[in-house]
Design an enzyme around this catalytic site. Sequence first.
Site, PDB file in Angstrom:
ATOM      1  N   HIS A  39       0.831  -1.080  -0.067  1.00 26.47           N
ATOM      2  CA  HIS A  39       0.055   0.068  -0.125  1.00 26.47           C
ATOM      3  C   HIS A  39       1.086   1.171   0.058  1.00 26.47           C
ATOM      4  O   HIS A  39       2.146   1.137  -0.015  1.00 26.47           O
ATOM      5  CB  HIS A  39      -0.946   0.141   1.197  1.00 26.47           C
ATOM      6  CG  HIS A  39      -0.410  -0.336   2.807  1.00 26.47           C
ATOM      7  ND1 HIS A  39       0.390   0.680   3.092  1.00 26.47           N
ATOM      8  CD2 HIS A  39      -0.611  -0.957   3.592  1.00 26.47           C
ATOM      9  CE1 HIS A  39       0.688   0.564   4.405  1.00 26.47           C
ATOM     10  NE2 HIS A  39       0.445  -0.811   4.701  1.00 26.47           N
ATOM     11  N   HIS A  50       3.988   1.460   2.398  1.00 24.91           N
ATOM     12  CA  HIS A  50       5.274   0.585   1.999  1.00 24.91           C
ATOM     13  C   HIS A  50       5.697   1.561   0.963  1.00 24.91           C
ATOM     14  O   HIS A  50       6.907   1.591   1.011  1.00 24.91           O
ATOM     15  CB  HIS A  50       5.010  -0.463   1.644  1.00 24.91           C
ATOM     16  CG  HIS A  50       3.908  -1.489   2.634  1.00 24.91           C
ATOM     17  ND1 HIS A  50       2.911  -2.191   2.226  1.00 24.91           N
ATOM     18  CD2 HIS A  50       4.105  -1.962   3.832  1.00 24.91           C
ATOM     19  CE1 HIS A  50       2.293  -2.731   2.942  1.00 24.91           C
ATOM     20  NE2 HIS A  50       3.289  -2.715   4.071  1.00 24.91           N
ATOM     21  N   CYS A  96       1.525  -8.450  20.654  1.00 24.07           N
ATOM     22  CA  CYS A  96       0.420  -7.990  19.552  1.00 24.07           C
ATOM     23  C   CYS A  96       1.015  -8.774  18.575  1.00 24.07           C
ATOM     24  O   CYS A  96       1.976  -8.685  17.849  1.00 24.07           O
ATOM     25  CB  CYS A  96       0.803  -6.496  19.571  1.00 24.07           C
ATOM     26  SG  CYS A  96      -0.248  -5.939  17.812  1.00 24.07           S
ATOM     27  N   CYS A 129       2.009  -6.299  15.161  1.00 24.13           N
ATOM     28  CA  CYS A 129       3.324  -5.888  15.425  1.00 24.13           C
ATOM     29  C   CYS A 129       4.293  -6.957  15.357  1.00 24.13           C
ATOM     30  O   CYS A 129       5.430  -6.856  15.420  1.00 24.13           O
ATOM     31  CB  CYS A 129       3.352  -5.059  16.551  1.00 24.13           C
ATOM     32  SG  CYS A 129       2.479  -3.137  16.711  1.00 24.13           S
ATOM     33  N   CYS A 148      -2.523  -2.939  22.144  1.00 24.01           N
ATOM     34  CA  CYS A 148      -1.787  -2.025  21.203  1.00 24.01           C
ATOM     35  C   CYS A 148      -2.598  -1.133  20.406  1.00 24.01           C
ATOM     36  O   CYS A 148      -3.620  -1.547  19.943  1.00 24.01           O
ATOM     37  CB  CYS A 148      -1.036  -3.036  20.361  1.00 24.01           C
ATOM     38  SG  CYS A 148      -0.559  -2.611  18.789  1.00 24.01           S
ATOM     39  N   HIS A 202      -3.118  -1.615  16.220  1.00 24.80           N
ATOM     40  CA  HIS A 202      -3.824  -2.613  15.721  1.00 24.80           C
ATOM     41  C   HIS A 202      -5.237  -2.847  16.395  1.00 24.80           C
ATOM     42  O   HIS A 202      -5.283  -2.490  17.436  1.00 24.80           O
ATOM     43  CB  HIS A 202      -2.945  -4.025  15.632  1.00 24.80           C
ATOM     44  CG  HIS A 202      -1.649  -3.931  14.742  1.00 24.80           C
ATOM     45  ND1 HIS A 202      -0.629  -3.758  15.166  1.00 24.80           N
ATOM     46  CD2 HIS A 202      -1.843  -4.031  13.285  1.00 24.80           C
ATOM     47  CE1 HIS A 202       0.288  -3.402  14.291  1.00 24.80           C
ATOM     48  NE2 HIS A 202      -0.495  -3.730  13.077  1.00 24.80           N
ATOM     49  N   LYS A 261      -6.301   7.188  10.017  1.00 28.24           N
ATOM     50  CA  LYS A 261      -5.447   6.211  10.062  1.00 28.24           C
ATOM     51  C   LYS A 261      -5.688   5.235   8.836  1.00 28.24           C
ATOM     52  O   LYS A 261      -6.942   4.998   8.693  1.00 28.24           O
ATOM     53  CB  LYS A 261      -5.584   5.194  11.355  1.00 28.24           C
ATOM     54  CG  LYS A 261      -4.569   4.304  11.737  1.00 28.24           C
ATOM     55  CD  LYS A 261      -4.699   3.419  12.857  1.00 28.24           C
ATOM     56  CE  LYS A 261      -3.704   2.362  12.779  1.00 28.24           C
ATOM     57  NZ  LYS A 261      -4.059   1.493  13.662  1.00 28.24           N
ATOM     58  N   LYS A 274      -7.568  -1.345   6.706  1.00 23.38           N
ATOM     59  CA  LYS A 274      -8.332  -2.108   5.671  1.00 23.38           C
ATOM     60  C   LYS A 274      -9.918  -2.011   6.206  1.00 23.38           C
ATOM     61  O   LYS A 274     -10.526  -1.998   5.202  1.00 23.38           O
ATOM     62  CB  LYS A 274      -8.153  -3.708   5.777  1.00 23.38           C
ATOM     63  CG  LYS A 274      -6.904  -4.105   4.724  1.00 23.38           C
ATOM     64  CD  LYS A 274      -6.978  -5.601   4.679  1.00 23.38           C
ATOM     65  CE  LYS A 274      -5.721  -6.245   4.725  1.00 23.38           C
ATOM     66  NZ  LYS A 274      -5.566  -7.685   4.906  1.00 23.38           N
TER      67      LYS A 274
HETATM   68  N1  MSP Z   1       8.202  -6.660   8.788  1.00 22.79           N
HETATM   69  C1  MSP Z   1       8.366  -5.594   9.668  1.00 22.79           C
HETATM   70  C2  MSP Z   1       9.863  -4.832   9.190  1.00 22.79           C
HETATM   71  C3  MSP Z   1      10.921  -5.921   9.304  1.00 22.79           C
HETATM   72  S1  MSP Z   1      12.398  -4.973   9.061  1.00 22.79           S
HETATM   73  C4  MSP Z   1      13.581  -5.914   9.475  1.00 22.79           C
HETATM   74  C5  MSP Z   1       7.342  -4.560   9.215  1.00 22.79           C
HETATM   75  N2  MSP Z   1       6.658  -4.707   8.172  1.00 22.79           N
HETATM   76  S2  MSP Z   1       5.366  -3.785   7.593  1.00 22.79           S
HETATM   77  O1  MSP Z   1       4.891  -4.505   6.614  1.00 22.79           O
HETATM   78  O2  MSP Z   1       4.419  -3.737   8.831  1.00 22.79           O
HETATM   79  O3  MSP Z   1       6.049  -2.280   7.152  1.00 22.79           O
HETATM   80  C6  MSP Z   1       6.240  -1.674   8.058  1.00 22.79           C
HETATM   81  C7  MSP Z   1       6.902  -0.334   7.316  1.00 22.79           C
HETATM   82  O4  MSP Z   1       6.017   0.188   6.378  1.00 22.79           O
HETATM   83  C8  MSP Z   1       6.875   1.074   8.090  1.00 22.79           C
HETATM   84  O5  MSP Z   1       7.984   1.090   8.952  1.00 22.79           O
HETATM   85  C9  MSP Z   1       6.957   2.168   7.330  1.00 22.79           C
HETATM   86  O6  MSP Z   1       8.073   2.086   6.522  1.00 22.79           O
HETATM   87  C10 MSP Z   1       6.025   1.379   6.337  1.00 22.79           C
HETATM   88  N3  MSP Z   1       4.560   1.831   6.470  1.00 22.79           N
HETATM   89  C11 MSP Z   1       3.447   1.212   6.854  1.00 22.79           C
HETATM   90  N4  MSP Z   1       2.381   1.956   6.822  1.00 22.79           N
HETATM   91  C12 MSP Z   1       2.746   3.311   6.934  1.00 22.79           C
HETATM   92  C13 MSP Z   1       1.939   4.646   6.781  1.00 22.79           C
HETATM   93  N5  MSP Z   1       0.842   4.620   7.120  1.00 22.79           N
HETATM   94  N6  MSP Z   1       2.685   5.569   6.556  1.00 22.79           N
HETATM   95  C14 MSP Z   1       4.248   5.653   6.177  1.00 22.79           C
HETATM   96  N7  MSP Z   1       4.795   4.343   6.015  1.00 22.79           N
HETATM   97  C15 MSP Z   1       4.121   3.311   6.671  1.00 22.79           C
HETATM   98  O7  MSP Z   1       6.992  -3.756  10.008  1.00 22.79           O
END
Ligand code: MSP
Length: 470
Positions: free
Chosen positions: A19, A22, A128, A131, A145, A148, A295, A298
């Site tokens: 999304h 990411h 959680c 997370c 948490c 979530h 926020k 989904k």
């Molecule tokens: N798998 C772990 C990371 C392990 S790294 C060794 C994880 N994955 S995640 O799919 O949840 O991705 C988290 C990351 O996605 C956040 O740290 C950020 O970089 C990005 N984002 C997810 N949601 C976001 C927003 N709403 N806004 C900006 N970035 C965000 O955590």
Amino acid sequence: MKNKFFLTTPIYYINDIPHIGHTCTTVATDVVARLHRLKGDDVFFLTGTDEHGQKVAESAIKAGFSDVKAYCDDIAPRFKKAWKDLDISFDYFIRTTEPKHEKIVEELLQKIYDKGDIYKDKYEGKYCVGCEKFLTESDLVDGHCNLHPPESTVDQSEENWFFKLSKYVDKLIELIENNQTNYIFPEGKKSEVLAKLKAGVRDVSFSRANVEWGIPIPWDKSQTIYVWVDALINYYSATQFLEGKGDFWPADLHILGKEILWFHTVIWQAMLLSVGIEIPKKTFIHSFYTIDGQKMSKSLGNVISPGQLMKLFGVDGTRFLVATSFPRDNDGDVSMARFKEKYNADLANNLGNLVSRVTKMGQGLKIETSQIDYDNQVASLIGELKFDDATNLIFDKWINTVNTKLSQEEPWKKEESDKGRQKLLVWSGQQIKIAAYHLLPFMPKTSQAVLDLFEKEIKVPEKGLFGRVS
Ligand code: MSP
């Protein structure tokens, strides 16, 4: 010899498809990677997927897969494709289910154990699943948490293997304060980590007793390695199992979101201190996007995907919009309406129109080819991940200046043979070319196309660069 530069994104959980959240981290990392390549550095840009743990295993079941690996094999390529579609110039896409990675995780954990930094204890508390995190009091809001839904927080009581994190607190404080390695920026995030470290830190569980979908603990096969330990090691493992990448360690820059700050600036660094491996140099922590003031989730149905954006704004339009709305210091709200406004104003009306006017009026005029050096001020703004400031500066310095001059001199009112008009158009072409060069990290294909239009002589593009979006 070329300067080496190794930078990373987090590896994303594959419980979901990519999304805009990411996308923002990945685009940000790509902009920095591309700038370093333009400056002549030898860049290694790593991204990938985090595939073990309870959350991914549960998602596989929900999606109707009895084999979790088959589920991972289905989702991981979607991330890779999304990044390819967005022209993300990653050098390697790591998956934590790769045996070469798993082997390094086992070896590293064994070393921490042999060092005497891992011991058995009982974990009693909240966890959680969203997370994948053992929660502390400060993580809880109304008993669960806050990132979530409440059902994601579960009570947990199990015998685990614990890592002596507390042993490394003083060293971590010293390193962070020295700004030499484990340099945390922006400043606010550094203070946040230091305050938490100084408030006292407990040891952390490094294993799960009831999660099968993970790498078994080398000396106790009844437990699996905590998914975060496995995931963090990806940054190091890739440099070890890929040929010719060993010299890239330690990482120059980790870029990630605020919710995973502690894992990256404290736990990860302490693991490396334990085994005597050099620790990463810099970690950049950004904030979050909210969508229309809410926020992104989904259940609210407000998730924006990179595909949706690309359909409307094209690849480079999407990259530009995502980079310029990067939530650097604070959470930043985005909306389709604001994206459209920015796209139409900056790209369709401003840059796009300017290129179209100058090429039409100046078609065939000769342009001198001269080497363009990347402007230091723009480069340092990109280095600080101030993308909006960087692009505003590019527009101000080169695009708006041309626009102003054209409206003052009105070359369209002059004869084509007028020398003053020709000079002005050649100068305008050169300025646009400099702007395009500076925009390469943000919009690689479009910027290159613009550079080509002003190569040797001015050419008219076959079609407009950016169509207006309504
Ligand atoms: N798998 C772990 C990371 C392990 S790294 C060794 C994880 N994955 S995640 O799919 O949840 O991705 C988290 C990351 O996605 C956040 O740290 C950020 O970089 C990005 N984002 C997810 N949601 C976001 C927003 N709403 N806004 C900006 N970035 C965000 O955590």
